[in-house]
Design an enzyme around this catalytic site. Structure first.
Site, mmCIF file in Angstrom:
data_model
loop_
_atom_site.group_PDB
_atom_site.id
_atom_site.type_symbol
_atom_site.label_atom_id
_atom_site.label_comp_id
_atom_site.label_asym_id
_atom_site.label_seq_id
_atom_site.Cartn_x
_atom_site.Cartn_y
_atom_site.Cartn_z
ATOM 1 C CB CYS A 178 8.019 2.407 10.199
ATOM 2 S SG CYS A 178 8.497 4.003 10.888
ATOM 3 C CE1 TYR A 194 -9.812 4.591 6.310
ATOM 4 C CE2 TYR A 194 -9.316 5.458 8.487
ATOM 5 C CZ TYR A 194 -9.629 4.390 7.655
ATOM 6 O OH TYR A 194 -9.744 3.142 8.181
ATOM 7 C CG HIS A 222 8.307 3.955 5.554
ATOM 8 N ND1 HIS A 222 7.153 3.280 5.877
ATOM 9 C CD2 HIS A 222 8.499 4.857 6.540
ATOM 10 C CE1 HIS A 222 6.660 3.763 7.001
ATOM 11 N NE2 HIS A 222 7.461 4.722 7.436
ATOM 12 C CG MET A 253 11.960 -2.366 13.885
ATOM 13 S SD MET A 253 12.902 -0.836 13.925
ATOM 14 C CE MET A 253 14.526 -1.391 14.405
ATOM 15 C CD GLU A 274 6.768 1.265 2.797
ATOM 16 O OE1 GLU A 274 7.802 0.674 3.182
ATOM 17 O OE2 GLU A 274 6.033 1.920 3.575
ATOM 18 C CB THR A 300 -18.619 12.888 -26.916
ATOM 19 O OG1 THR A 300 -19.684 13.551 -27.593
ATOM 20 C CG2 THR A 300 -18.346 11.554 -27.573
ATOM 21 N N GLY A 328 -2.540 10.749 -12.675
ATOM 22 C CA GLY A 328 -1.180 10.504 -12.188
ATOM 23 C C GLY A 328 -0.552 9.317 -12.903
ATOM 24 C CD GLU A 345 -10.425 24.568 -3.971
ATOM 25 O OE1 GLU A 345 -11.056 24.404 -5.043
ATOM 26 O OE2 GLU A 345 -10.867 24.242 -2.869
HETATM 27 N N1 GLN Z 1 4.554 6.194 14.947
HETATM 28 C C1 GLN Z 1 5.867 5.676 14.822
HETATM 29 C C2 GLN Z 1 6.911 6.779 14.918
HETATM 30 O O1 GLN Z 1 6.605 7.919 14.759
HETATM 31 C C3 GLN Z 1 6.054 4.902 13.538
HETATM 32 C C4 GLN Z 1 5.970 5.779 12.336
HETATM 33 C C5 GLN Z 1 5.803 4.975 11.079
HETATM 34 O O2 GLN Z 1 5.468 3.806 11.136
HETATM 35 N N2 GLN Z 1 5.998 5.616 9.935
HETATM 36 O O3 GLN Z 1 8.072 6.489 15.122
#
Ligand code: GLN
Length: 544
Positions: A382, A54, A516, A385, A518, A187, A18, A148
Site C-alpha cells: 500500500c 497506537y 493488503h 508501493m 497480509e 484464585t 480473542g 460500557e
Molecule cells: N495513505 C495511503 C493511502 O491512503 C496508503 C494507505 C495504506 O497504506 N493503507 O492511499
C-alpha cells in the site's frame, strides 16, 4: 438452530480472549462443526477506522469493506472463515442506528431506553445471518465490571433465556495471578469476577484461567467450588510458545470437550487436528532463519502490524524457516544515511508496510532505494508501493519533485487522491475535502495481472481479489515514465484505471501492491506473496 457461546473476560484486559475464541472455534471446526465468531466492542466509536493504531492496534478490513477490530483477524486466521461487517458491532454503531431510527419517528412516540432498545439491537446483531451455522461464538470486548459492557452482559442474559438453556453457554476468561512473595497462585480475583458476572444474571459454564504456573488440582477444586462449575470445566491456560500452538494446548486441557459437554453433546470422535500439528511442527523445527526489516511508523506497538507480523510468520511456515522481524523506525533515516546502511545492510529482505501521513515517508523512500540498489528483496504494501513509485520516479525517471498529494500540493503528483472508482455497488466518487471516516476505497476488489509477470507466476493466476484500504493511488499519467525506469505495472483494476501491482523484473524480488495481502494469509494457507517473499529472503541469506 445455531448454538451460542458467549465469551467474557474478567479481572484484567489483554488475557487473550480473542485468541481463546479463535482457538475454540478452530477446535469445533476440527470436529466438523460450522462456526462463526463475532466481536462486540463496548466503545462509542462507530468502528475502529478512525482510531490511532497506537490506541487500538491494526484496523482489520473485511472483504465487504468493513473496518473492524483486529480480533477479527485472529478469527479469520484460525478458522479460514472470511469475516464480514456483520461480525463486529460497537456500542457506537448500535447507538447511531437507534438514534437515527428515533429521529425518523420509528419508535412511534415510545421512550427509547437501554432495555429493551439497545439490548434488542445487540441480540438482533448476535442472531443475524446464523442459519447455516452450528456454533456462533460471541466475544464481548472489555472486562466484566466495565460500565460500557453492561448492556452486552444483559443481552447475553436475555438471549440465554430466549434460545433455551441447552442452546447457549457462557465461557469466562480470568486471571489466576502468581504472587511470588507467597509462592502461590491466587484464585480470589477469579472468584470475584465470577461473582460480578453472576450478579448480572450470567453464570459461567466454563472458566478459562490464564496462569503463569500450572494450576494445582487443589486450586482447580477451589475455583470450581466457589464459582459453581464442575472441576473439569476449570480450564488452565498457560502461555504458549506460539499463538498457533494455542488450539492444541486448549484441546489438551479439555476446552472443546467441556464446551460440548456444557451443551449436553457427547462427541463421537476426536477432532481432526493434523493441520495444527503440522504448523506447530514447522514452527518448532525450522531449517534455517531469515531476518526481515519492516520500515514503518508504529514500530513501538506491534499490534499496529498484527496481520503483517502473522503473514511473515506464515511465509516462514511455508518455507520451514524462522522469520525474525526487525521493526525499524523510518524516521531514523530521514537525516542520517549512515544509519540506513547500518540498519538495512544486515537484512535479508526489506518491507515497507501500509501507513498514513508524511511522517517517515522520506526514510521509507530511502529504504526502497537501498533495497533496489543493493538488490535486497523488497516488498511494498500500500503506502510501501506508493513510496516505491515515488523512488522510481525520482531516481530512474528524472522526476526530482515526485511526491504524493497526501503530503500537500505538488507539481508532480506521482501518487494522488483517488476521486473515482468502480465500487461494489456502482461508481464511487470522492471530494478532496470529505469526511475522515469511511471515505476510503475499502474491502475486496479484483485485479488483473499481466500474464508474463512475476506476480502472475507467484499467484499462479492472472485474476485475483485482495483487500484494500486507501485514499490515494499511483497516478497512471506517470506509468510510461516509471516503466521506462524499469518499474512495470503488472497488476491493474479490471477496468484498467487503478494500478494494483508494480514490480521490477530485473531485481531479485521487488514487488509493490496497492492492497493488503497480509489480511488474507493463514498459517495453514500462507499468502503466495509472503511465501515467495520469504523464499527470496532465504536465497538472499545464502548469498551473504
Ligand atoms: N495513505 C495511503 C493511502 O491512503 C496508503 C494507505 C495504506 O497504506 N493503507 O492511499
Amino acid at each position: 438452530m445455531a448454538r451460542y457461546i458467549f465469551i467474557t473476560g474478567g479481572v484484567v484486559s489483554s488475557l487473550g480472549k480473542g485468541l481463546m475464541a479463535a482457538s475454540l472455534a478452530a477446535l469445533l471446526q476440527a470436529r466438523g462443526y460450522r462456526v462463526r465468531i463475532r466481536k462486540f466492542d463496548p466503545y462509542l466509536n462507530v468502528d475502529p477506522g478512525t482510531m490511532s493504531p497506537y490506541q487500538h492496534g491494526e484496523v482489520y478490513v473485511t472483504d465487504d469493506g468493513a473496518e473492524t477490530d483486529l480480533d477479527l483477524g485472529h478469527y479469520e486466521r484460525f478458522t479460514g472463515v472470511a469475516s464480514r461487517q456483520s461480525d463486529n458491532i460497537t456500542s457506537g454503531r448500535i447507538y447511531k442506528t437507534i438514534i437515527e431510527r428515533e429521529r425518523r419517528g420509528d419508535y412511534l412516540g415510545a421512550t427509547v431506553q437501554v432495555i429493551p432498545h439497545v439490548t434488542d439491537a445487540i441480540k438482533a446483531f448476535a442472531r443475524a445471518e446464523t442459519d447455516d451455522l452450528d456454533f456462533v461464538l460471541c466475544e464481548i470486548g472489555g472486562t466484566v465490571g466495565d460500565i460500557e459492557s453492561l448492556p452486552f452482559i444483559e443481552s447475553i442474559r436475555q438471549l440465554k433465556n430466549e434460545v433455551g438453556r441447552g442452546n447457549a453457554i457462557s465461557v469466562h476468561v480470568t486471571l489466576v495471578p502468581y504472587i511470588a512473595a507467597a509462592g502461590e497462585l491466587k484464585t480470589k480475583p477469579t472468584q470475584h469476577s465470577v461473582r460480578e458476572l453472576a450478579a448480572l444474571g450470567v453464570q459461567p459454564d466454563v472458566l478459562v484461567c490464564r496462569c503463569e504456573k500450572p494450576l494445582p488440582v487443589s486450586e482447580r477444586a477451589k475455583i470450581a467450588l466457589f464459582c459453581n462449575v464442575p472441576e473439569s470445566a476449570v480450564i488452565p491456560a498457560l502461555d504458549a510458545a506460539s499463538i498457533y500452538a494455542v488450539p492444541l494446548q486448549y484441546h489438551a486441557e479439555g476446552l472443546d470437550s467441556e464446551v460440548l459437554r456444557a451443551f449436553g453433546i457427547t462427541p463421537s470422535s476426536p477432532p481432526e487436528l493434523s493441520r495444527w500439528q503440522e504448523i506447530v511442527d514447522r514452527l518448532q523445527h525450522p531449517e534455517g532463519e531469515v531476518t526481515v526489516g519492516v520500515v514503518g511508523k508504529y514500530v513501538g506497538l506491534q499490534d499496529a502490524y498484527k496481520s503483517l507480523n502473522e503473514a511473515l510468520v506464515h511465509g516462514g511456515i511455508a518455507n520451514r524457516v524462522k522469520v525474525n522481524v526487525r521493526w525499524i523506525d523510518a524516521e531514523l533515516f530521514e537525516h542520517d544515511d549512515e544509519e540506513i546502511v547500518s540498519q538495512l545492510e544486515p537484512l535479508d529482505a526489506i518491507l515497507v508496510p501500509g501507513a498514513f501521513g508524511e511522517r517517515g515517508a522520506e526514510g521509507k523512500i530511502k529504504s526502497v532505494r537501498f533495497a533496489r540498489e543493493r538488490e535486497i528483496p523488497y516488498f511494498g504494501i500500500c503506502f510501501g508501493m506508493q513510496m516505491a513509485c515515488i523512488e522510481g520516479a525520482r531516481d530512474l525517471a528524472g522526476i526530482a519533485e515526485a511526491s504524493s498529494t497526501e503530503f500537500g500540493p505538488t507539481e508532480q503528483p506521482v501518487v494522488g487522491l483517488i476521486t473515482e472508482w468502480m465500487g461494489r455497488d456502482g461508481l464511487e466518487q470522492r471530494e478532496a475535502q470529505g469526511d475522515m471516516g469511511g471515505t476510503m476505497r475499502l474491502g475486496a476488489y479484483d485485479a488483473t495481472l499481466a500474464g508474463n509477470s512475476v506476480v502472475a507466476s507467484i499467484y499462479g493466476d492472472t485474476h485475483i481479489s485482495e483487500r484494500h484500504r486507501h485514499r490515494y493511488e499511483v497516478n497512471t499519467g506517470y506509468r510510461e515514465a516509471l516503466e521506462k525506469g524499469g518499474l512495470v505495472f503488472s497488476g491493474m483494476s479490471p477496468d484498467g484505471t487503478l494500478p494494483e501491482i508494480v514490480e521490477r523484473p530485473d531485481h531479485p524480488w521487488f514487488v509493490g501492491v496497492q492492497f493488503h495481502p497480509e489480511l488474507k494469509s493463514k498459517p495453514f494457507d500462507p499468502h503466495p506473496l509472503f511465501a515467495s517473499f520469504i523464499e527470496a529472503a532465504v536465497k538472499q541469506s545464502r548469498l551473504v
